[in-house]
Scaffold this active site. Sequence first.
Site, PDB file in Angstrom:
ATOM      1  N   CYS A  87       0.820  -1.226   0.000  1.00 35.01           N
ATOM      2  CA  CYS A  87       0.000   0.000   0.000  1.00 35.01           C
ATOM      3  C   CYS A  87       0.851   1.273   0.000  1.00 35.01           C
ATOM      4  CB  CYS A  87      -0.941   0.006   1.194  1.00 35.01           C
ATOM      5  SG  CYS A  87      -1.949  -1.463   1.270  1.00 35.01           S
ATOM      6  N   HIS A 113      -3.209   7.116   2.475  1.00 35.98           N
ATOM      7  CA  HIS A 113      -3.674   5.837   1.951  1.00 35.98           C
ATOM      8  C   HIS A 113      -5.058   5.558   2.530  1.00 35.98           C
ATOM      9  CE1 HIS A 113      -4.134   1.706   1.060  1.00 35.98           C
ATOM     10  NE2 HIS A 113      -3.805   1.261   2.262  1.00 35.98           N
ATOM     11  N   ASN A 128     -10.281   0.019  -0.221  1.00 36.45           N
ATOM     12  CA  ASN A 128      -8.817   0.035  -0.140  1.00 36.45           C
ATOM     13  C   ASN A 128      -8.236  -0.650  -1.380  1.00 36.45           C
ATOM     14  OD1 ASN A 128      -6.130  -0.487   0.394  1.00 36.45           O
ATOM     15  ND2 ASN A 128      -6.452  -1.162   2.493  1.00 36.45           N
TER      16      ASN A 128
HETATM   17  O1  UT7 Z   1      -3.837  -1.161   3.524  1.00 31.21           O
HETATM   18  C1  UT7 Z   1      -3.534  -1.648   4.775  1.00 31.21           C
HETATM   19  C2  UT7 Z   1      -4.407  -2.832   4.952  1.00 31.21           C
HETATM   20  N1  UT7 Z   1      -5.120  -3.083   6.103  1.00 31.21           N
HETATM   21  C3  UT7 Z   1      -5.647  -2.214   6.991  1.00 31.21           C
HETATM   22  O2  UT7 Z   1      -5.483  -1.035   6.998  1.00 31.21           O
HETATM   23  C4  UT7 Z   1      -6.489  -2.849   8.036  1.00 31.21           C
HETATM   24  C5  UT7 Z   1      -6.454  -2.145   9.366  1.00 31.21           C
HETATM   25  N2  UT7 Z   1      -7.434  -2.731  10.252  1.00 31.21           N
HETATM   26  C6  UT7 Z   1      -8.752  -2.465  10.153  1.00 31.21           C
HETATM   27  O3  UT7 Z   1      -9.159  -1.678   9.327  1.00 31.21           O
HETATM   28  C7  UT7 Z   1      -9.678  -3.129  11.142  1.00 31.21           C
HETATM   29  O4  UT7 Z   1      -8.928  -3.895  12.057  1.00 31.21           O
HETATM   30  C8  UT7 Z   1     -10.741  -4.055  10.455  1.00 31.21           C
HETATM   31  C9  UT7 Z   1     -11.747  -3.202   9.698  1.00 31.21           C
HETATM   32  C10 UT7 Z   1     -10.096  -5.046   9.523  1.00 31.21           C
HETATM   33  C11 UT7 Z   1     -11.539  -4.816  11.528  1.00 31.21           C
HETATM   34  O5  UT7 Z   1     -12.117  -3.902  12.432  1.00 31.21           O
HETATM   35  P1  UT7 Z   1     -11.919  -4.091  13.998  1.00 31.21           P
HETATM   36  O6  UT7 Z   1     -12.683  -3.016  14.658  1.00 31.21           O
HETATM   37  O7  UT7 Z   1     -10.453  -4.169  14.292  1.00 31.21           O
HETATM   38  O8  UT7 Z   1     -12.631  -5.467  14.247  1.00 31.21           O
HETATM   39  P2  UT7 Z   1     -12.055  -6.780  14.962  1.00 31.21           P
HETATM   40  O9  UT7 Z   1     -11.130  -7.506  14.077  1.00 31.21           O
HETATM   41  O10 UT7 Z   1     -11.588  -6.413  16.344  1.00 31.21           O
HETATM   42  O11 UT7 Z   1     -13.358  -7.636  15.137  1.00 31.21           O
HETATM   43  C12 UT7 Z   1     -14.428  -7.246  16.012  1.00 31.21           C
HETATM   44  C13 UT7 Z   1     -15.572  -8.228  15.823  1.00 31.21           C
HETATM   45  C14 UT7 Z   1     -15.129  -9.685  15.888  1.00 31.21           C
HETATM   46  O12 UT7 Z   1     -16.169 -10.418  16.488  1.00 31.21           O
HETATM   47  P3  UT7 Z   1     -16.093 -10.842  18.044  1.00 31.21           P
HETATM   48  O13 UT7 Z   1     -14.874 -11.683  18.162  1.00 31.21           O
HETATM   49  O14 UT7 Z   1     -15.995  -9.551  18.804  1.00 31.21           O
HETATM   50  O15 UT7 Z   1     -17.372 -11.571  18.259  1.00 31.21           O
HETATM   51  C15 UT7 Z   1     -15.018 -10.092  14.449  1.00 31.21           C
HETATM   52  O16 UT7 Z   1     -15.207 -11.475  14.242  1.00 31.21           O
HETATM   53  O17 UT7 Z   1     -16.158  -8.043  14.525  1.00 31.21           O
HETATM   54  C16 UT7 Z   1     -16.160  -9.297  13.830  1.00 31.21           C
HETATM   55  N3  UT7 Z   1     -16.002  -9.027  12.408  1.00 31.21           N
HETATM   56  C17 UT7 Z   1     -17.027  -8.740  11.597  1.00 31.21           C
HETATM   57  N4  UT7 Z   1     -18.353  -8.640  11.834  1.00 31.21           N
HETATM   58  C18 UT7 Z   1     -19.137  -8.330  10.809  1.00 31.21           C
HETATM   59  C19 UT7 Z   1     -14.849  -8.993  11.682  1.00 31.21           C
HETATM   60  N5  UT7 Z   1     -15.132  -8.694  10.410  1.00 31.21           N
HETATM   61  C20 UT7 Z   1     -16.477  -8.535  10.332  1.00 31.21           C
HETATM   62  C21 UT7 Z   1     -17.346  -8.207   9.291  1.00 31.21           C
HETATM   63  N6  UT7 Z   1     -18.683  -8.119   9.570  1.00 31.21           N
HETATM   64  N7  UT7 Z   1     -16.937  -7.992   8.037  1.00 31.21           N
END
Ligand code: UT7
Length: 332
Positions: free
Chosen positions: A111, A259, A289
């Site tokens: 990225c 980004h 993204n």
């Molecule tokens: O270009 C660089 C590339 N990557 C990035 O910049 C990614 C940076 N990270 C992020 O943007 C965030 O970490 C994400 C958007 C990927 C995830 O958001 P988060 O607030 O960190 O969520 P999390 O991984 O802590 O998950 C929270 C909950 C989990 O459920 P439990 O364990 O609390 O029951 C996940 O299983 O949300 C769940 N979850 C979802 N729920 C609905 C994860 N993905 C999804 C989804 N829909 N798509």
Amino acid sequence: MTIRITGTGSALPEKRVTNFDLEKLVETSDEWIQKRTGIAERRISDGDTVSTLAAMACKNALEMAGKAANEVDLIIVATCSPELLLPCCACQVQDALGASDAVAFDLNAACSGFLFALNTANAYLQTGIYKNALIVGSEVLSKLVDWNDRGTCILFGDGAGAAFMEASAEDIIRSNGRKAGMECMLQGSEGAKGMVLSCAERAVNNAFMSGTQTEESPYIHMDGQEVYKFATKQVPACIQQALDKAGMTVEDVDWFMLHQANVRIIESVAKRLRVDIARFPMNIHKIGNMSSATIPVLLDEWNRGGRLREGDRLVLSGFGAGLTYGASVLVW
Ligand code: UT7
């Protein structure tokens, strides 16, 4: 001497995939995706490739710069999703454009790729080795995404953005007294944390091997929270360092073009830098993204929309797999 961007271009696949479309694939919701990422829809390839998108973005950038393909000295394509390992995408783009006098090669910094390409081209132009460069960020991430993994498939999209850079011997002074062009750059890499965002290539395999190597999953694997922590800490620090190096403060900057990975990351960076979020242009809600393509597509949108004025100072900042990060300061 002035090294500045004189043309921008972009190319996006026509197919729009909304969060509601994704609700039919994985257990997710439009509400969750919008709240956690800011993304409402993304463009997904229906046959466009990294090279066709890159070539189209380049044509648009060249047209704006008023240059013919045979005037191009250097082509750098930043990508982590090329359709071929050989030849490199930049050579495919060279062929598609008919830029027969250019030197062409790819660069992969995920990225941060466009930013690293910008800085690499800037170094070539500074030394006088080349007089101009076409730099491109192009990705078709949809083929690297596991469409059963809701943690990643909601984030990524496909597209390409390009910029044409030119060196001129004289200084170009804008009406606000600022000298146009590239001012300062900073890049960094943290390879030790690389596996928090990874995607495997083919495993080692040859006629002389004893045993076989297990093939890794060919899809993107991401520890989203680790990437999030890295970005929210490293990006503001890197921008601050770049500004310190240039002897400036955030008040000297008109636009912070980051980004586009997650609206919450951009909001956090704005907060840490104590800068009004209105100075952070965003388009992630409609295109997601696109890795190396996000910064040049945003730059092109702002440029074509007439929102960039001559003399505006921009900070471009990227971060991503590697882990890599960087910032460039320039005057439009
Ligand atoms: O270009 C660089 C590339 N990557 C990035 O910049 C990614 C940076 N990270 C992020 O943007 C965030 O970490 C994400 C958007 C990927 C995830 O958001 P988060 O607030 O960190 O969520 P999390 O991984 O802590 O998950 C929270 C909950 C989990 O459920 P439990 O364990 O609390 O029951 C996940 O299983 O949300 C769940 N979850 C979802 N729920 C609905 C994860 N993905 C999804 C989804 N829909 N798509």
